[in-house]
Write a protein that holds these residues in place. Structure first.
Motif, PDB file in Angstrom:
ATOM      1  N   LEU A   1      10.332  11.685   4.613  1.00 50.04           N
ATOM      2  CA  LEU A   1       8.961  11.587   4.110  1.00 50.04           C
ATOM      3  C   LEU A   1       8.003  12.414   4.966  1.00 50.04           C
ATOM      4  O   LEU A   1       7.128  13.112   4.439  1.00 50.04           O
ATOM      5  N   THR A   2       8.176  12.337   6.272  1.00 49.99           N
ATOM      6  CA  THR A   2       7.324  13.107   7.185  1.00 49.99           C
ATOM      7  C   THR A   2       7.555  14.604   7.001  1.00 49.99           C
ATOM      8  O   THR A   2       6.620  15.405   7.070  1.00 49.99           O
ATOM      9  N   LYS A   3       8.799  14.970   6.747  1.00 47.47           N
ATOM     10  CA  LYS A   3       9.157  16.372   6.577  1.00 47.47           C
ATOM     11  C   LYS A   3       8.358  17.027   5.457  1.00 47.47           C
ATOM     12  O   LYS A   3       7.925  18.180   5.574  1.00 47.47           O
ATOM     13  N   VAL A   4       8.148  16.293   4.369  1.00 51.35           N
ATOM     14  CA  VAL A   4       7.410  16.873   3.233  1.00 51.35           C
ATOM     15  C   VAL A   4       5.905  16.631   3.337  1.00 51.35           C
ATOM     16  O   VAL A   4       5.153  16.957   2.429  1.00 51.35           O
ATOM     17  N   GLY A   5       5.473  16.039   4.453  1.00 54.51           N
ATOM     18  CA  GLY A   5       4.041  15.849   4.670  1.00 54.51           C
ATOM     19  C   GLY A   5       3.469  14.610   4.036  1.00 54.51           C
ATOM     20  O   GLY A   5       2.244  14.498   3.857  1.00 54.51           O
ATOM     21  N   GLY A   6       4.334  13.648   3.682  1.00 58.63           N
ATOM     22  CA  GLY A   6       3.856  12.422   3.056  1.00 58.63           C
ATOM     23  C   GLY A   6       3.716  11.287   4.052  1.00 58.63           C
ATOM     24  O   GLY A   6       4.181  11.380   5.189  1.00 58.63           O
ATOM     25  N   PRO A   7       3.074  10.194   3.658  1.00 65.14           N
ATOM     26  CA  PRO A   7       2.999   9.013   4.507  1.00 65.14           C
ATOM     27  C   PRO A   7       4.388   8.425   4.699  1.00 65.14           C
ATOM     28  O   PRO A   7       5.240   8.515   3.808  1.00 65.14           O
ATOM     29  N   SER A   8       4.627   7.817   5.854  1.00 63.46           N
ATOM     30  CA  SER A   8       5.950   7.253   6.121  1.00 63.46           C
ATOM     31  C   SER A   8       5.893   5.806   6.583  1.00 63.46           C
ATOM     32  O   SER A   8       6.926   5.137   6.640  1.00 63.46           O
ATOM     33  N   GLN A   9       4.706   5.308   6.928  1.00 65.73           N
ATOM     34  CA  GLN A   9       4.529   3.940   7.411  1.00 65.73           C
ATOM     35  C   GLN A   9       3.531   3.204   6.522  1.00 65.73           C
ATOM     36  O   GLN A   9       2.598   3.815   5.982  1.00 65.73           O
ATOM     37  N   PRO A  10       3.672   1.878   6.372  1.00 62.07           N
ATOM     38  CA  PRO A  10       2.683   1.124   5.608  1.00 62.07           C
ATOM     39  C   PRO A  10       1.260   1.343   6.099  1.00 62.07           C
ATOM     40  O   PRO A  10       0.322   1.425   5.289  1.00 62.07           O
ATOM     41  N   SER A  11       1.095   1.470   7.409  1.00 61.96           N
ATOM     42  CA  SER A  11      -0.246   1.667   7.958  1.00 61.96           C
ATOM     43  C   SER A  11      -0.866   2.977   7.478  1.00 61.96           C
ATOM     44  O   SER A  11      -2.095   3.088   7.376  1.00 61.96           O
ATOM     45  N   ASP A  12      -0.026   3.970   7.148  1.00 60.73           N
ATOM     46  CA  ASP A  12      -0.544   5.232   6.614  1.00 60.73           C
ATOM     47  C   ASP A  12      -1.205   5.025   5.248  1.00 60.73           C
ATOM     48  O   ASP A  12      -2.033   5.837   4.823  1.00 60.73           O
ATOM     49  N   LEU A  13      -0.830   3.951   4.577  1.00 59.41           N
ATOM     50  CA  LEU A  13      -1.364   3.638   3.255  1.00 59.41           C
ATOM     51  C   LEU A  13      -2.472   2.593   3.304  1.00 59.41           C
ATOM     52  O   LEU A  13      -3.001   2.202   2.260  1.00 59.41           O
ATOM     53  N   GLY A  14      -2.790   2.120   4.493  1.00 62.36           N
ATOM     54  CA  GLY A  14      -3.776   1.054   4.609  1.00 62.36           C
ATOM     55  C   GLY A  14      -3.198  -0.320   4.340  1.00 62.36           C
ATOM     56  O   GLY A  14      -3.930  -1.255   4.002  1.00 62.36           O
ATOM     57  N   ILE A  15      -1.883  -0.446   4.493  1.00 60.76           N
ATOM     58  CA  ILE A  15      -1.195  -1.714   4.247  1.00 60.76           C
ATOM     59  C   ILE A  15      -0.884  -2.365   5.584  1.00 60.76           C
ATOM     60  O   ILE A  15      -0.145  -1.800   6.410  1.00 60.76           O
ATOM     61  N   ASP A  16      -1.453  -3.543   5.813  1.00 62.83           N
ATOM     62  CA  ASP A  16      -1.232  -4.231   7.086  1.00 62.83           C
ATOM     63  C   ASP A  16       0.007  -5.107   7.020  1.00 62.83           C
ATOM     64  O   ASP A  16       0.655  -5.250   5.976  1.00 62.83           O
ATOM     65  N   SER A  17       0.356  -5.708   8.158  1.00 62.73           N
ATOM     66  CA  SER A  17       1.579  -6.505   8.248  1.00 62.73           C
ATOM     67  C   SER A  17       1.537  -7.720   7.333  1.00 62.73           C
ATOM     68  O   SER A  17       2.567  -8.142   6.793  1.00 62.73           O
ATOM     69  N   GLU A  18       0.352  -8.280   7.117  1.00 60.69           N
ATOM     70  CA  GLU A  18       0.229  -9.454   6.255  1.00 60.69           C
ATOM     71  C   GLU A  18       0.531  -9.100   4.800  1.00 60.69           C
ATOM     72  O   GLU A  18       1.257  -9.835   4.108  1.00 60.69           O
ATOM     73  N   LEU A  19      -0.005  -7.986   4.317  1.00 57.87           N
ATOM     74  CA  LEU A  19       0.257  -7.567   2.948  1.00 57.87           C
ATOM     75  C   LEU A  19       1.720  -7.170   2.784  1.00 57.87           C
ATOM     76  O   LEU A  19       2.340  -7.468   1.748  1.00 57.87           O
TER      77      LEU A  19
END
Length: 385
Positions: free
Chosen positions: A341-359
């Motif tokens: 995912l990182t290789k193609v320049g996309g988000p790779s972690q939930p936090s990159d999407l604004g998604i926290d541990s609770e969600l």
């Protein structure tokens, strides 16, 4: 694979109806946009409805409109109105907007000009009012261009409704290579999600007797592996990389058409993505690209499945335990998925999407309820705690 190759492969399935893959031309090449108007004229269409948004209209819609008018065909453009967050979404308002316009203009065919959301709006509208639609992708961002499923937001919840596939597809590489990098990364993320969707489909067949078609799984896996093998060309947005990615997305869509359901392309990673999407809608937050969510969700599901495999295995017969573990071993671990995912320049972690541990945790507990009839390992684990 070409459509003819897919037809030949599908013919090996007992009871397969060849009419399932009946459609006009599937064009993936530079200049494909110029073939749309002549096709419409050849088919004898007199009233055409083009559905777009502000961006896709500027990218290709104006040229398409002029070309159709030059052929003496009456065309009308419906630019779908964004919601209050500025997102174009496939909800009741968007569907009604297009439906009213198409009916008022006595449209004989709808041309979907854009990525996944605009196709979903066009697909459902065309199905509802009883006319065909054409697919004109403007970005290699999703695998739903040629599927029959229309994922819609109904009263804030995600529902996938079986409708119709496109009459023909015109994917112009000159347009696709100019797509924003985020949309290219999203298409790659949507393809990576096949790692876990294919596992979930196999899991369902092993543990609950869900119908499984190896031919369909093979078509999907080949499309996925083609993308992974050419990740560098895709990341650099070279024409051949974009062609391969778009072809893979189309092949995944054709695989769904062959099977008649989305098992090969949509498992727990999609359910998790849809859970995040509907949560964001309820909270009036800006939407995230579908494939971006799916790619990150794939990494999370890969990691989570390796965490829960022991508990799941303990509830299975011995022969099922071995088969499930063997299939899970074929899914890359989360580190490899995030690397791609990182290789193609996309988000790779939930936090990159604004998604926290609770969600994230809530999704892992609840997302399987989005498709309660789908036998994923996520559903099995949550149902048998």
């Amino acid at each position: 694979m070409s459509l003819n190759e897919i037809r030949k492969a599908a013919a090996r399935i007992v009871g397969f109806d060849p009419k399932t893959l009946d459609m006009g031309p599937v064009v993936l090449e530079a200049g494909a946009l110029r073939q749309v108007a002549p096709y419409l004229k050849e088919r004898g269409y007199k009233q055409v409805s083009i559905v777009a948004d502000e961006t896709t209209y500027e990218v290709a819609g104006r040229r398409l409109y002029d070309a159709i008018a030059t052929e003496g065909i009456s065309a009308h453009v419906t630019k779908i109105t964004p919601n209050k967050q500025g997102d174009v979404i496939a909800d009741e308002a968007s569907v009604v907007q297009l439906m009213l316009d198409a009916k008022a203009k006595k449209a004989e065919v709808i041309v979907a000009l854009g990525s996944g959301t605009l196709h979903d709006i066009a697909r459902f509208t065309a199905y509802t009012i009883g006319i065909p639609f054409l697919s004109v992708p403007t970005a290699p961002s999703v695998d739903g261009f040629n599927s029959k499923g229309a994922p819609l937001i109904i009263r804030g919840d995600k529902q996938t409704i079986q409708t119709i596939g496109p009459e023909a597809i015109f994917a112009d590489l000159d347009v696709l290579v100019e797509a924003p990098p985020a949309l290219v990364a999203a298409g790659f993320g949507d393809m990576l999600g096949k790692y876990t969707s294919l596992f979930d489909w196999k899991f369902g067949s092993i543990t609950s007797g869900e119908v499984y078609e190896q031919v369909v799984a093979d078509i999907t896996m080949k499309a996925l592996l083609d993308c992974v093998a050419h990740v560098d060309e895709i990341a650099e947005r070279k024409e051949e990389g974009i062609r391969l990615l778009t072809a893979a997305l189309l092949d995944s869509g054709f695989a769904m058409l062959v099977f008649g359901q989305s098992h090969s392309a949509s498992g727990a990673e999609h359910h998790l993505s849809h859970f995040w999407e509907t949560t964001f809608l309820r909270e009036d937050r800006r939407q995230i690209l579908h494939g971006a969510k799916v790619g990150v969700a794939c990494a999370e599901i890969s990691a989570y499945y390796r965490t829960i495999i022991g508990d799941v295995s303990a509830k299975l017969p011995a022969e099922q335990q071995d088969a499930v573990k063997l299939e899970l071993a074929k899914v890359p671990d989360e580190a490899e998925i995030r690397r791609l995912l990182t290789k193609v320049g996309g988000p790779s972690q939930p936090s990159d999407l604004g998604i926290d541990s609770e969600l994230l945790a809530a999704g892992l507990r609840e997302a399987h309820r989005i498709r309660p009839n789908r036998s994923t390992m996520l559903k099995f684990y949550n149902d048998n705690r």
